[in-house]
Design an enzyme around this catalytic site. Structure first.
Site, PDB file in Angstrom:
ATOM      1  N   GLY A  83      38.003  38.282  33.540  1.00 17.34           N
ATOM      2  CA  GLY A  83      37.901  39.640  33.034  1.00 17.34           C
ATOM      3  C   GLY A  83      37.102  39.703  31.746  1.00 17.34           C
ATOM      4  N   ARG A 103      35.982  47.630  45.291  1.00 19.65           N
ATOM      5  CA  ARG A 103      35.450  48.909  44.805  1.00 19.65           C
ATOM      6  C   ARG A 103      34.653  49.631  45.878  1.00 19.65           C
ATOM      7  NH1 ARG A 103      31.775  48.355  39.617  1.00 19.65           N
ATOM      8  NH2 ARG A 103      30.618  47.093  41.141  1.00 19.65           N
ATOM      9  N   HIS A 131      51.590  35.198  32.095  1.00 12.64           N
ATOM     10  CA  HIS A 131      50.120  35.220  32.134  1.00 12.64           C
ATOM     11  C   HIS A 131      49.566  33.794  32.113  1.00 12.64           C
ATOM     12  CE1 HIS A 131      46.318  37.744  31.022  1.00 12.64           C
ATOM     13  NE2 HIS A 131      46.049  36.781  31.903  1.00 12.64           N
TER      14      HIS A 131
END
Length: 317
Positions: free
Chosen positions: A76, A173, A279
């Site tokens: 990211g 997407r 995480h």
């Protein structure tokens, strides 16, 4: 003329870096400490410290008037985006595609299997010397939906293959064809959610995906479904998720949360049917060798004036 390169790993620990005497690259180590290793204005290639947060990542950017490449070691880029507006035009932002796929896909399968097979309950039972036998769900014959079908999503499906899932649906997407089959567009989610026993989130955090998993999304999930988030915490509306898991209608396995780190006393810690890992999707022994290979490869191309890999955007365009 030399060009400063800021690295979060000492250069002498990275095999394959271009020789400074031949390339003109001057390697400097900075892993987010309070003092910069040199004047940021002289930095040409900035490799962002890993897992040190947005404040550290963007701190030198405004002063990096000569920078040409910003390289993250994460898939990211949301932690560096707030600082991009201060950069000159033409700076290439590159992510770490190829570094985290194996580790994140491993953890995804671990979270799914642990959640379905009741492993957290077994651990609590062991602590209390209780034999908690029973009949538990299997991953076999389940319908799986992967939301965010980039390189990590594809790596997850590769590892799902031996588990005899009934079907795997893919969403990104925009619609496209992939090696393992059709990838549907995000607009198709409402039709796909009711059929999925396991919904995996591996999408980047963007304006389009922030809050994607809201009350409406969760309401379309079938009773008893498992939500797995290995993307970013803000992809999920935490309040809406709490309402669903506290009712017992669905369960969740979360490697990321919103807020993060999850503070003491937050209701997610003890919500029924929720498994939380802190995480750690990319934080494994697989990270460092892949990160070093990425940096060596990118700097070899940079020194030679060749196109870089993983260019996500170029400032000023």
């Amino acid at each position: 003329m030399t060009s400063d390169v800021w690295l979060p790993i000492p250069a002498d620990e990275i095999e394959g870096l271009p020789d400074p005497s031949d390339s003109g690259l001057n390697y400097l180590f900075w892993d987010g400490g309070p003092d910069f290793p040199a004047d940021p204005a002289d930095c040409a290639f900035y490799a962002v410290p890993y897992m040190k947060g947005m404040e550290v990542a963007v701190r030198p950017l405004a002063a990096m008037t000569s920078v040409r490449v910003v390289q993250t070691l994460s898939a990211g880029i949301d932690h560096v985006e707030p600082g991009l507006g201060s950069l000159p035009a033409g700076v290439r932002l590159c992510n770490a595609t190829g570094v985290h796929e194996a580790s994140t896909a491993e953890l995804t399968l671990a979270l799914i299997l642990a959640s379905l097979r009741g492993v957290p309950g077994f651990v609590r039972g062991q602590d209390k010397e209780e034999w908690r036998s029973g009949f538990y769900p299997a991953l076999a014959d389940k319908s799986v939906l992967i939301v965010g079908y980039g390189s990590i999503g594809a790596a997850i499906e590769d590892r799902l293959a031996p588990f005899e899932c009934a079907r795997v649906a893919r969403v990104a997407r925009s619609a496209r064809a992939a090696e393992r089959g059709e990838v549907r567009a995000l607009t198709d989610l409402p039709a796909l959610l009711p059929d999925a026993d396991v919904v995996i989130l591996s999408t980047p955090l963007t304006e389009q995906t922030k809050g994607l998993v809201n009350a409406g999304f969760l309401a379309r999930m079938k009773d008893g479904a498992l939500l797995v988030n290995v993307a970013r915490g803000p992809v999920v509306d935490t309040k809406a998720l709490l309402a669903e898991v506290e009712s017992g209608r669905i369960t969740a396995a979360l490697d990321v949360t919103d807020p993060e780190p999850l503070p003491p006393g937050h209701p997610l810690w003890h919500a029924p049917g929720v498994l939380i890992s802190p995480h750690v999707g990319g934080s494994t022994s697989a990270f460092m060798p892949r990160a070093k290979r990425l940096l060596a490869g990118q700097l070899t191309r940079f020194a030679a004036g060749e196109p870089l890999r993983n260019v996500v955007l170029t400032t000023g365009k």
